[in-house]
Design a protein around this motif. Structure first.
Motif, PDB file in Angstrom:
ATOM      1  N   MET A 184       0.846  -1.184   0.000  1.00 62.04           N
ATOM      2  CA  MET A 184       0.000   0.000   0.000  1.00 62.04           C
ATOM      3  C   MET A 184       0.885   1.239   0.000  1.00 62.04           C
ATOM      4  O   MET A 184       1.802   1.380   0.801  1.00 62.04           O
ATOM      5  CB  MET A 184      -0.913   0.001   1.238  1.00 62.04           C
ATOM      6  CG  MET A 184      -1.868   1.174   1.271  1.00 62.04           C
ATOM      7  SD  MET A 184      -2.997   1.072   2.702  1.00 62.04           S
ATOM      8  CE  MET A 184      -1.820   1.325   4.043  1.00 62.04           C
ATOM      9  N   SER A 185       0.653   2.163  -0.873  1.00 65.36           N
ATOM     10  CA  SER A 185       1.454   3.371  -0.992  1.00 65.36           C
ATOM     11  C   SER A 185       1.074   4.352   0.096  1.00 65.36           C
ATOM     12  O   SER A 185      -0.075   4.451   0.507  1.00 65.36           O
ATOM     13  CB  SER A 185       1.256   4.015  -2.369  1.00 65.36           C
ATOM     14  OG  SER A 185      -0.090   4.402  -2.528  1.00 65.36           O
ATOM     15  N   THR A 186       2.077   5.072   0.565  1.00 64.78           N
ATOM     16  CA  THR A 186       1.847   6.096   1.582  1.00 64.78           C
ATOM     17  C   THR A 186       1.961   7.462   0.954  1.00 64.78           C
ATOM     18  O   THR A 186       2.782   7.687   0.058  1.00 64.78           O
ATOM     19  CB  THR A 186       2.870   5.960   2.719  1.00 64.78           C
ATOM     20  OG1 THR A 186       4.181   6.061   2.181  1.00 64.78           O
ATOM     21  CG2 THR A 186       2.719   4.613   3.425  1.00 64.78           C
ATOM     22  N   GLN A 187       1.160   8.384   1.423  1.00 63.44           N
ATOM     23  CA  GLN A 187       1.146   9.725   0.885  1.00 63.44           C
ATOM     24  C   GLN A 187       2.371  10.501   1.372  1.00 63.44           C
ATOM     25  O   GLN A 187       2.716  10.474   2.541  1.00 63.44           O
ATOM     26  CB  GLN A 187      -0.128  10.461   1.305  1.00 63.44           C
ATOM     27  CG  GLN A 187      -0.279  11.817   0.663  1.00 63.44           C
ATOM     28  CD  GLN A 187      -1.582  12.468   1.082  1.00 63.44           C
ATOM     29  OE1 GLN A 187      -2.328  11.903   1.878  1.00 63.44           O
ATOM     30  NE2 GLN A 187      -1.851  13.633   0.533  1.00 63.44           N
ATOM     31  N   ALA A 188       3.061  11.175   0.454  1.00 60.34           N
ATOM     32  CA  ALA A 188       4.238  11.956   0.818  1.00 60.34           C
ATOM     33  C   ALA A 188       3.834  13.145   1.672  1.00 60.34           C
ATOM     34  O   ALA A 188       2.772  13.737   1.460  1.00 60.34           O
ATOM     35  CB  ALA A 188       4.952  12.436  -0.448  1.00 60.34           C
ATOM     36  N   PRO A 189       4.676  13.497   2.639  1.00 61.73           N
ATOM     37  CA  PRO A 189       4.344  14.647   3.479  1.00 61.73           C
ATOM     38  C   PRO A 189       4.375  15.927   2.671  1.00 61.73           C
ATOM     39  O   PRO A 189       5.079  16.026   1.664  1.00 61.73           O
ATOM     40  CB  PRO A 189       5.452  14.629   4.540  1.00 61.73           C
ATOM     41  CG  PRO A 189       6.588  13.906   3.902  1.00 61.73           C
ATOM     42  CD  PRO A 189       5.963  12.890   3.008  1.00 61.73           C
ATOM     43  N   PRO A 190       3.609  16.946   3.056  1.00 65.29           N
ATOM     44  CA  PRO A 190       3.592  18.190   2.316  1.00 65.29           C
ATOM     45  C   PRO A 190       4.951  18.875   2.366  1.00 65.29           C
ATOM     46  O   PRO A 190       5.692  18.744   3.327  1.00 65.29           O
ATOM     47  CB  PRO A 190       2.527  19.024   3.049  1.00 65.29           C
ATOM     48  CG  PRO A 190       2.475  18.454   4.419  1.00 65.29           C
ATOM     49  CD  PRO A 190       2.761  16.989   4.259  1.00 65.29           C
ATOM     50  N   GLU A 191       5.280  19.571   1.306  1.00 63.91           N
ATOM     51  CA  GLU A 191       6.566  20.252   1.232  1.00 63.91           C
ATOM     52  C   GLU A 191       6.580  21.454   2.179  1.00 63.91           C
ATOM     53  O   GLU A 191       5.634  22.226   2.255  1.00 63.91           O
ATOM     54  CB  GLU A 191       6.836  20.703  -0.200  1.00 63.91           C
ATOM     55  CG  GLU A 191       8.210  21.324  -0.401  1.00 63.91           C
ATOM     56  CD  GLU A 191       8.454  21.725  -1.835  1.00 63.91           C
ATOM     57  OE1 GLU A 191       9.488  22.368  -2.091  1.00 63.91           O
ATOM     58  OE2 GLU A 191       7.606  21.394  -2.686  1.00 63.91           O
ATOM     59  N   PHE A 192       7.689  21.568   2.896  1.00 63.40           N
ATOM     60  CA  PHE A 192       7.837  22.653   3.860  1.00 63.40           C
ATOM     61  C   PHE A 192       8.086  23.965   3.115  1.00 63.40           C
ATOM     62  O   PHE A 192       8.941  24.035   2.235  1.00 63.40           O
ATOM     63  CB  PHE A 192       9.004  22.338   4.791  1.00 63.40           C
ATOM     64  CG  PHE A 192       9.278  23.390   5.816  1.00 63.40           C
ATOM     65  CD1 PHE A 192       8.572  23.418   7.000  1.00 63.40           C
ATOM     66  CD2 PHE A 192      10.255  24.354   5.608  1.00 63.40           C
ATOM     67  CE1 PHE A 192       8.826  24.376   7.955  1.00 63.40           C
ATOM     68  CE2 PHE A 192      10.511  25.313   6.560  1.00 63.40           C
ATOM     69  CZ  PHE A 192       9.797  25.325   7.732  1.00 63.40           C
ATOM     70  N   GLN A 249       9.707  18.392   9.461  1.00 59.77           N
ATOM     71  CA  GLN A 249      10.612  18.755   8.375  1.00 59.77           C
ATOM     72  C   GLN A 249      11.547  19.901   8.734  1.00 59.77           C
ATOM     73  O   GLN A 249      12.406  20.283   7.942  1.00 59.77           O
ATOM     74  CB  GLN A 249       9.803  19.129   7.135  1.00 59.77           C
ATOM     75  CG  GLN A 249       8.937  17.987   6.603  1.00 59.77           C
ATOM     76  CD  GLN A 249       8.247  18.378   5.317  1.00 59.77           C
ATOM     77  OE1 GLN A 249       8.853  18.906   4.400  1.00 59.77           O
ATOM     78  NE2 GLN A 249       6.954  18.124   5.236  1.00 59.77           N
ATOM     79  N   VAL A 250      11.391  20.462   9.927  1.00 57.49           N
ATOM     80  CA  VAL A 250      12.289  21.544  10.345  1.00 57.49           C
ATOM     81  C   VAL A 250      13.697  20.978  10.516  1.00 57.49           C
ATOM     82  O   VAL A 250      13.886  19.971  11.199  1.00 57.49           O
ATOM     83  CB  VAL A 250      11.798  22.179  11.660  1.00 57.49           C
ATOM     84  CG1 VAL A 250      12.792  23.214  12.171  1.00 57.49           C
ATOM     85  CG2 VAL A 250      10.426  22.804  11.468  1.00 57.49           C
TER      86      VAL A 250
END
Length: 351
Positions: free
Chosen positions: A1-9, A230-231
């Motif tokens: 199952m594919s996971t959704q990439a986190p939003p770009e910072f 993402q910091v």
């Protein structure tokens, strides 16, 4: 199952979190007087996907602060009043038999308990037996509840705020260390100063009505929680956080003598994780895009005070875990060169 990439910072997202902190402070200020440090630590914990424990004497508006925060963030809110007769099913929910009147067929249906909300207030959590306290463990760590072999996911975001009264210990059940470790912060709610208490008396005895407006919705909070991770954080700040936590571990290489004399048990790896995650959230709330040692210093007491156990010698001298943390911070160099050249910390990093 594919996971959704986190939003770009993006810088705009970071600025939005900083502005949201200011707006939440403004809205809470309509109801709560003072307690800015407590409010900031609650928000850091929320945006880090952590949970928080508040300890303070009755009448300091802990419950009001939490319910108002839920209104500011437009989150669903449930309060659970913990009592000695509360059962685990009263918290998590239970299965009931439901009958279809048309067919007469009966089936089991899960009836969610008050734990199923975005923000849950576990009021006086130390007044219920360990069996019921443990009902929170799976929900806090795994963000799900298992009933009769079926898994029921919690709402997202999911945030548990527990309160404790430190002055009445008769008939209470102190939280086990394993459960305390699930709380990112333990925050002390102090008495207000004279001017703050004057304003509390003036507001609460008049006819004024608060008008708290929502600042963020649940979907926005989830996005900002993803952005916190993402910091960027430098290797030096990670080493600095590690050096603080590893100095709490009795008998280890490089540990100060006063720690060996006063501490019975030190903090585990989850303390380092919470220091760094909290530092990332604090940096964004302050309008910065990187973590500094000052962020780690500011959060160290709230992260470590419930994960470090002082021994009898410390208790007999009136030394608290906060006192030990303050001494550890005082003997830990903040500068990268000083930290790397110090012979004692070379032993800590090599252990």
């Amino acid at each position: 199952m594919s996971t959704q990439a986190p939003p770009e910072f993006t810088e705009q997202d970071a600025q939005r979190l900083h502005e949201a902190r200011n707006r939440v402070r403004e809205q809470l200020g309509k109801v709560i007087v003072g307690q800015q440090n407590v409010i900031d630590q609650l928000m850091i914990s929320l945006f880090s996907r952590g949970h928080c424990m508040l300890e303070g004497v009755p009448g300091l508006a802990k419950t009001l602060m939490i319910s108002t925060l839920a209104r500011c963030l437009d989150l669903s809110f449930n309060r659970i009043q913990f009592t000695p007769d509360l059962m685990p099913a009263d918290v998590t929910g239970t299965e009931i038999i439901e009958e279809d009147r048309a067919s007469g067929h009966r089936q089991m249906r899960f009836m969610p308990g008050p734990l199923f909300a975005n923000l849950v207030l576990a009021d006086e959590i130390n007044r219920t037996p360990p069996k019921t306290q443990a009902a929170l463990l799976e929900a806090m760590q795994e963000r799900q509840v298992t009933v009769s072999g079926q898994r029921h996911p919690m709402a997202d975001p999911f945030f548990v705020l527990a309160t404790q009264n430190p002055i009445e210990q008769e008939g209470t059940y102190p939280l086990p260390e394993a459960q305390q470790d699930r709380f990112m912060f333990k925050v002390y709610v102090e008495y207000p100063n004279f001017d703050e208490e004057f304003e509390v008396a003036r507001r609460t005895t008049g006819a004024s009505v608060d008008d708290v407006q929502p600042v963020l919705k649940a979907e926005e909070i989830v996005r900002l929680q993803q952005l916190v991770r993402q910091v960027p954080v430098s290797d030096h700040v990670v080493r600095y956080a590690l050096s603080i936590v590893r100095q709490t571990r009795v008998g280890s290489e490089g540990v100060p003598d006063f720690v060996n004399d006063l501490v019975g048990w030190g903090a585990g790896p989850r303390a380092v994780q919470n220091l760094i995650l909290g530092g990332k959230a604090r940096a964004l709330l302050e309008g910065r895009f990187h973590v500094q040692p000052s962020d780690i210093q500011a959060l160290a007491p709230a992260v470590l005070r419930h994960r470090m156990v002082v021994n009898f010698a410390a208790e007999s001298e009136g030394v608290t875990s906060d006192d030990v943390v303050a001494r550890i911070l005082a003997v830990t160099p903040e500068n990268e060169d000083e930290l790397s050249r110090d012979a004692r910390f070379k032993k800590i990093f090599a252990s």
